[in-house]
Motif scaffolding. Structure first.
Motif, PDB file in Angstrom:
ATOM      1  N   ILE A 214      -2.675  -1.972  -3.277  1.00 26.34           N
ATOM      2  CA  ILE A 214      -3.642  -0.903  -3.047  1.00 26.34           C
ATOM      3  C   ILE A 214      -3.020   0.374  -3.598  1.00 26.34           C
ATOM      4  O   ILE A 214      -1.887   0.720  -3.250  1.00 26.34           O
ATOM      5  CB  ILE A 214      -3.953  -0.740  -1.546  1.00 26.34           C
TER       6      ILE A 214
ATOM      7  N   GLN B 205       0.983   4.642   1.366  1.00 31.30           N
ATOM      8  CA  GLN B 205       0.380   5.456   2.420  1.00 31.30           C
ATOM      9  C   GLN B 205       1.449   5.871   3.407  1.00 31.30           C
ATOM     10  O   GLN B 205       2.488   5.226   3.516  1.00 31.30           O
ATOM     11  CB  GLN B 205      -0.714   4.674   3.152  1.00 31.30           C
TER      12      GLN B 205
ATOM     13  N   HIS C 201      -8.388   4.704   2.180  1.00 30.53           N
ATOM     14  CA  HIS C 201      -7.402   3.643   1.980  1.00 30.53           C
ATOM     15  C   HIS C 201      -7.256   2.762   3.214  1.00 30.53           C
ATOM     16  O   HIS C 201      -7.170   1.544   3.106  1.00 30.53           O
ATOM     17  CB  HIS C 201      -6.043   4.245   1.598  1.00 30.53           C
ATOM     18  N   LYS C 202      -7.232   3.373   4.387  1.00 28.04           N
ATOM     19  CA  LYS C 202      -7.043   2.567   5.595  1.00 28.04           C
ATOM     20  C   LYS C 202      -8.244   1.667   5.862  1.00 28.04           C
ATOM     21  O   LYS C 202      -8.088   0.572   6.378  1.00 28.04           O
ATOM     22  CB  LYS C 202      -6.676   3.412   6.808  1.00 28.04           C
TER      23      LYS C 202
ATOM     24  N   SER D 295       0.838  -1.199   0.000  1.00 28.32           N
ATOM     25  CA  SER D 295       0.000   0.000   0.000  1.00 28.32           C
ATOM     26  C   SER D 295       0.871   1.246   0.000  1.00 28.32           C
ATOM     27  O   SER D 295       1.949   1.262   0.592  1.00 28.32           O
ATOM     28  CB  SER D 295      -0.944   0.012   1.205  1.00 28.32           C
TER      29      SER D 295
ATOM     30  N   LYS E 148      -7.898  -1.206   3.340  1.00 32.28           N
ATOM     31  CA  LYS E 148      -6.825  -2.100   3.774  1.00 32.28           C
ATOM     32  C   LYS E 148      -7.293  -3.006   4.912  1.00 32.28           C
ATOM     33  O   LYS E 148      -7.015  -4.209   4.913  1.00 32.28           O
ATOM     34  CB  LYS E 148      -5.616  -1.263   4.199  1.00 32.28           C
TER      35      LYS E 148
END
Length: 151
Positions: A99, A9, A126-127, A7, A130
Motif C-alpha cells: 500500500i 503509515q 489508507h487505513k 504499508s 488496509k
C-alpha cells in the motif's frame, strides 16, 4: 502460505487496527499473515519535500521486500471480484501486498509487481483501504478453503 501487507503509515491504535488484528487472527488458520507498518523520519522528511522525494523514499523502503508474488495497490489497477482475488491467494505460497504512502506508489514499483490491483474506483483513506484488504484476504482464504464466510 505466507501473506504480508506492507504499508507506509504512522502506527496507531484505533478501531481500524483492532479490526485488522481480528482479521489477521481469523486468517491464521489458513495462512501466516504479517502486517508490516513502515514509517520513519526519512519518509516523513521526504513526504514534506514533495511527491518525487516521497516516491523515491517509498521505493527504497519497499524494494528489498519485492519477493514472492508482489501485488501493488493502486487506484488504476485491475479491479477484481472476490473469486478472482482468491485465485491470487490460491496460486502463490508467498504473497506481498504493498500500500503506497501519501503519494501512492512509483511507476517503477508498479512495473516490478506481478499484479497491480485497485480495491475501488473511489479514493479512500489508507487505513480504510488496509482494512478492506485484510477483509478480502480473509474472504479469499475462506473461498479457497470452502469456508462458509463467503456466501
Amino acid at each position: 502460505m505466507e501473506i504480508s501487507v506492507f504499508s507506509i503509515q504512522k502506527s496507531s491504535r484505533d478501531n481500524f487496527e483492532n479490526e485488522i488484528q481480528e482479521y489477521i487472527k481469523m486468517s491464521a488458520k489458513f495462512a501466516k499473515i504479517n502486517d508490516k507498518i513502515i514509517f520513519n523520519e526519512k519518509i516523513a522528511r521526504a513526504q514534506s519535500s514533495g511527491r518525487s522525494d516521497a516516491l523515491r523514499a517509498y521505493d527504497e523502503i519497499y524494494e528489498p521486500n519485492l519477493k514472492g508474488f508482489c501485488v501493488m495497490l493502486d487506484e488504476n489497477g485491475s479491479q477484481l471480484d472476490s473469486q478472482e482475488f482468491a485465485q491470487i491467494l490460491n496460486s502463490n505460497s508467498q504473497i506481498n501486498f504493498f500500500i503506497g504512502g501519501a503519494y501512492g506508489l512509483s511507476q517503477n514499483l508498479k512495473d516490478k509487481a506481478q499484479k497491480v490491483v485497485s480495491l475501488s474506483k473511489m479514493t479512500m483513506a489508507h487505513k480504510v483501504a488496509k482494512l478492506v484488504l485484510f477483509e478480502q484476504i480473509f474472504r479469499g482464504l475462506c473461498i479457497n478453503a470452502n469456508h462458509p464466510y463467503h456466501k
